[in-house]
Design a protein around this motif. Structure first.
Motif, PDB file in Angstrom:
ATOM      1  N   SER A  24       0.820  -1.216   0.000  1.00 47.37           N
ATOM      2  CA  SER A  24       0.000   0.000   0.000  1.00 47.37           C
ATOM      3  C   SER A  24       0.853   1.265   0.000  1.00 47.37           C
ATOM      4  N   ILE A  25       2.122   1.159   0.428  1.00 45.67           N
ATOM      5  CA  ILE A  25       3.038   2.298   0.418  1.00 45.67           C
ATOM      6  C   ILE A  25       4.035   2.193  -0.734  1.00 45.67           C
ATOM      7  N   LEU A  58       0.633  16.223  -3.950  1.00 42.75           N
ATOM      8  CA  LEU A  58      -0.251  16.394  -2.791  1.00 42.75           C
ATOM      9  C   LEU A  58      -1.046  15.134  -2.456  1.00 42.75           C
ATOM     10  N   PRO A  59      -1.761  14.494  -3.386  1.00 43.87           N
ATOM     11  CA  PRO A  59      -2.510  13.280  -2.997  1.00 43.87           C
ATOM     12  C   PRO A  59      -1.625  12.177  -2.429  1.00 43.87           C
ATOM     13  N   PHE A  60      -0.404  12.048  -2.941  1.00 48.83           N
ATOM     14  CA  PHE A  60       0.505  11.017  -2.421  1.00 48.83           C
ATOM     15  C   PHE A  60       0.987  11.373  -1.016  1.00 48.83           C
ATOM     16  N   SER A  61       1.179  12.663  -0.750  1.00 50.61           N
ATOM     17  CA  SER A  61       1.577  13.083   0.600  1.00 50.61           C
ATOM     18  C   SER A  61       0.478  12.771   1.609  1.00 50.61           C
ATOM     19  N   VAL A  62      -0.772  13.045   1.232  1.00 51.17           N
ATOM     20  CA  VAL A  62      -1.897  12.739   2.116  1.00 51.17           C
ATOM     21  C   VAL A  62      -2.038  11.237   2.304  1.00 51.17           C
ATOM     22  N   LEU A  63      -1.852  10.478   1.236  1.00 49.39           N
ATOM     23  CA  LEU A  63      -1.967   9.017   1.310  1.00 49.39           C
ATOM     24  C   LEU A  63      -0.937   8.430   2.263  1.00 49.39           C
ATOM     25  N   LEU A  64       0.326   8.792   2.097  1.00 46.91           N
ATOM     26  CA  LEU A  64       1.378   8.221   2.939  1.00 46.91           C
ATOM     27  C   LEU A  64       1.298   8.723   4.370  1.00 46.91           C
ATOM     28  N   ALA A  65       0.804   9.959   4.565  1.00 45.62           N
ATOM     29  CA  ALA A  65       0.620  10.451   5.930  1.00 45.62           C
ATOM     30  C   ALA A  65      -0.473   9.667   6.646  1.00 45.62           C
ATOM     31  N   SER A  91      -8.605   4.741  -4.315  1.00 44.12           N
ATOM     32  CA  SER A  91      -9.132   5.794  -3.445  1.00 44.12           C
ATOM     33  C   SER A  91      -8.227   5.966  -2.254  1.00 44.12           C
ATOM     34  N   GLN A  92      -8.415   7.098  -1.574  1.00 45.90           N
ATOM     35  CA  GLN A  92      -7.658   7.376  -0.364  1.00 45.90           C
ATOM     36  C   GLN A  92      -8.187   6.524   0.779  1.00 45.90           C
ATOM     37  N   PRO A  93      -7.314   5.988   1.640  1.00 45.16           N
ATOM     38  CA  PRO A  93      -7.798   5.262   2.818  1.00 45.16           C
ATOM     39  C   PRO A  93      -8.435   6.219   3.802  1.00 45.16           C
TER      40      PRO A  93
END
Length: 530
Positions: free
Chosen positions: A293-294, A410-417, A488-490
Motif C-alpha cells: 500500500s506504500i 499532494l494526494p501522495f503526501s496525504v496518502l502516505l501520511a 481511493s484514499q484510505p
C-alpha cells in the motif's frame, strides 16, 4: 391513618447531617420531582415533620460530570494552545519555504548574467545544489530517535533555519562568495542542507500531530501556506530584480529567516502533546516501505518524475537571452502558477478528495504532459501567429507545467501520511521527500544530457523543440502502469464513543432510582384515593 415507614437506608433519602456541602447540587428536574413528592407527603400527613432531606438520586453522576467537565476544559485549553503553536510554527515555516523562490530567482539571474553560465552549466548547478535533499531519510531517522532538550522536532527546525541564515547571509554580506563558482556552490549546499533538515522536521510534525489528534488533510493546508509564500516571493522577486542587486534580495531573505528562527526558538513542543517514540526507526521504516500500500504508489510517483528530462535551464536562458523577457514577467508568471497551485489545493481539500485517486492522478498526468507543449508553442512562435505577444503568453502559461508537477505530489503526501505507522513519521515523510528530490535530480541530469546530445547552447536553440517533444512523450509513459496508484484514499475509521462501565452503571442506577421515585409517588396517590 397508617403512615409509611421511611427508612434512612433507602437510596433516595439521607440524613441531612451527613451530607457534604459539595453534594447539595441537584438537577432542576430532580429537584422538581423531590419537591412534588414532599408536598404530596406533607399534604397527606400534616402532622409529620420529616427529619430527612431528599437529594438527587444521581449525586455521584453529577460529581463525576463536574470532574469530567473540568478535565475536558483543561484538555480543550491545552489543545487550543497546541493548535496555536502548530499554526504559528508550521504556517510560518511552510510560508518561508515557499518564499525561497525569492532569493533563488535572484540567484538564477546572477548566474546567468553576472557569471555568464551556459544553460547546461546553470541547470547542473541547480540540480547539484539539491543533493543535500537526498539525505532527508537520515535527518528523518535522527529526528525520530534523537531528542534534543526533550524535543525531537522543533530543535531540528531551529538547526535547519540557522544553517540557511548562515548561507544566505554570507552571500549577502561577502560579495566574494557570490563571484567564485566553488564558493557559491558551497553556500548553496549549506542552504539546501538546512532547508532539508527543516522540511523533514515540519513534515514529520504535521504528520505526527494529525495522527495524534485525528486531523486529516494538514498536508493540504501546508501546501496552501507553501503556495502563498511562493506567490509573494515571485511577485516581489520580479520587482526587486529590476530595482535592487541580487545581494539585497539575499539579505532580505536572511532577515526573514532570522524571524523564523526566533519564532521557532520561542515555541514549546510539549504543548503539542506528542509522545516519545520507542521503536527502532530504521527497521520500522523498512517494514513500512515494504508494504504494498506504500511501496506501489511511492514507486509510481518517483518514476513518473525521474523519467521526464527537464529542460528548465535551457527554457530559462531562452526566455531571458533570446526573447529578452523582463525579470518581472518571469516572476509574475510564477506568481500565476502559485495562484493556480493554491486554487487547486483548495479544490482538492474541499471537493476532489472524493474522486478516485487513480482517476485524479491520471487526469493530472495528462494535463502535465500537455502543458509541456506550451513551451513548444513559445519556441515555434505559434503564439505570435495568433496574435498573443511573448510576454503575455509566458506570463499566463510558462509556469503551468511546474504547478501541475507540484500539485501531483499532494494526494501522495496525504496518502502516505494516512498510512504512516506510529513512531516513524519523520522517517517515512523524509523518505518520501528524499525520493521525490532524488527523482527531480535524476530528471534534471537527464535534461542536461538531452540538451548536450541535441546541441542546445546559448548560441543555438534550434533543437530545443525536439527536446520538448521528447519531454511530452516521456511524461505520457507513466500512464502505462498507473494501476500502481490506489483507487481511493484510505479513510481513517473513527472510534465510536462507547459508554464506560461507570457511566453504564450510573445510568442504570439512575433509571432504577428515578423509576422508584415515580412508583412511590403513584403508591401515595393511590393511598390518598382510598
Amino acid at each position: 391513618m397508617i403512615y409509611p415507614v421511611i427508612s434512612t437506608k433507602n437510596p433516595i433519602f439521607f440524613n441531612s447531617s451527613k451530607i457534604p456541602r459539595n453534594q447539595e447540587r441537584c438537577s432542576k428536574l430532580s429537584s422538581f420531582q423531590s419537591r412534588s413528592i414532599f408536598r404530596s407527603f406533607h399534604h397527606q400527613n400534616p402532622g409529620i415533620k420529616p427529619k430527612t432531606q431528599f437529594l438527587n438520586p444521581v449525586i455521584g453522576t453529577n460529581l463525576g460530570e463536574v470532574s469530567v467537565r473540568k478535565g475536558k476544559k483543561k484538555k480543550e485549553s491545552l489543545w487550543q494552545q497546541g493548535c496555536q503553536e502548530m499554526l504559528g510554527l508550521c504556517g510560518l515555516g511552510y510560508w518561508v519555504q515557499g518564499f525561497r523562490c525569492f532569493p533563488w530567482l535572484a540567484l538564477n539571474f546572477h548566474m546567468a548574467y553576472n557569471l555568464n553560465l551556459n544553460p547546461s552549466t546553470l541547470q547542473l548547478v541547480q540540480n547539484s545544489g539539491n543533493l543535500p535533499m537526498v539525505a532527508k531519510p537520515l535527518f528523518g531517522i535522527l529526528s525520530d530517535a534523537l531528542y534534543i532538550g526533550g524535543a525531537h522536532r522543533i530543535p531540528y527546525i531551529c538547526i535547519g533555519v540557522l544553517l540557511q541564515v548562515l548561507s544566505w547571509g554570507q552571500l549577502a554580506l561577502f560579495p566574494v562568495a557570490g563571484q567564485a563558482l566553488p564558493a557559491l556552490m558551497a553556500c548553496v549546499l549549506l542552504s539546501n542542507t538546512g532547508a532539508a533538515i527543516t522540511e523533514v522536521a515540519k513534515d514529520a510534525l504535521i504528520t505526527e500531530y494529525g495522527q495524534k489528534h485525528r486531523i486529516t488533510g494538514l498536508q493540504s493546508y501546508a501546501f496552501m501556506a507553501l503556495a502563498a509564500g511562493g506567490i509573494l516571493g515571485n511577485l516581489l522577486g520580479g520587482y526587486f530584480l529590476v530595482k535592487l542587486p541580487p545581494r539585497m534580495m539575499f539579505l532580505v531573505f536572511s532577515v526573514l529567516l532570522s524571524i523564523q528562527l526566533v519564532v521557532s526558538l520561542s515555541s514549546n513542543e510539549e504543548c503539542l502533546g506528542l509522545a516519545r517514540s520507542l521503536g527502532p526507526q530504521l527497521s520500522d521504516l523498512m517494514i513500512a516501505i515494504s508494504e504494498d500500500s506504500i511501496f506501489r504508489p511511492l514507486t509510481w510517483i518517483v518514476a513518473s518524475i525521474a523519467m521526464v528530462p527537464i529542460l528548465s535551464g535551457s527554457i530559462f536562458c531562452y526566455q531571458t537571452q533570446c526573447l529578452h523577457l523582463n525579470p518581472s514577467v518571469i516572476g509574475m508568471s510564477r506568481v500565476i502558477g502559485q495562484l493556480i497551485l493554491l486554487s487547486l489545493t483548495v479544490l482538492y481539500n474541499r471537493y476532489w478528495k472524493q474522486i478516485p485517486m487513480r482517476k485524479l492522478i491520471g487526469v493530472v498526468q495528462i494535463l502535465y504532459a500537455s502543458s509541456l507543449l506550451l513551451d513548444l508553442a513559445l519556441v515555434r512562435e505559434i503564439n505570435l501567429s495568433i496574435g498573443i505577444p511573448n510576454e503575455v503568453f509566458a506570463l499566463c502559461f510558462s509556469g503551468l507545467a511546474e504547478t501541475l508537477a507540484q500539485f501531483k505530489i499532494l494526494p501522495f503526501s496525504v496518502l502516505l501520511a494516512t498510512l504512516c505507522p506510529r513512531g516513524c513519521e519523520g522517517s517515512l515523510t523524509s523518505f518520501l521527500a528524499s525520493a521525490l528530490c532524488l527523482s527531480s535530480i535524476v530528471s534534471g541530469f537527464w535534461g542536461v544530457g538531452l540538451a548536450a546530445m541535441l546541441g542546445i547552447r546559448s548560441s543555438d536553440y534550434s533543437n530545443l523543440p525536439v527536446g520538448i517533444l521528447i519531454q511530452f512523450l516521456a511524461a505520457l509513459l507513466p500512464l502505462g502502469w498507473i494501476h500502481h496508484v490506489p483507487m481511493s484514499q484510505p479513510v481513517e475509521k473513527k472510534r465510536k464513543k462507547g459508554m464506560s462501565k461507570r457511566n453504564r452503571k450510573t445510568r442504570r442506577i439512575g433509571r432504577v432510582v428515578v423509576g422508584s421515585v415515580f412508583a412511590y409517588r403513584r403508591e401515595r396517590e393511590s393511598d390518598a384515593q382510598k
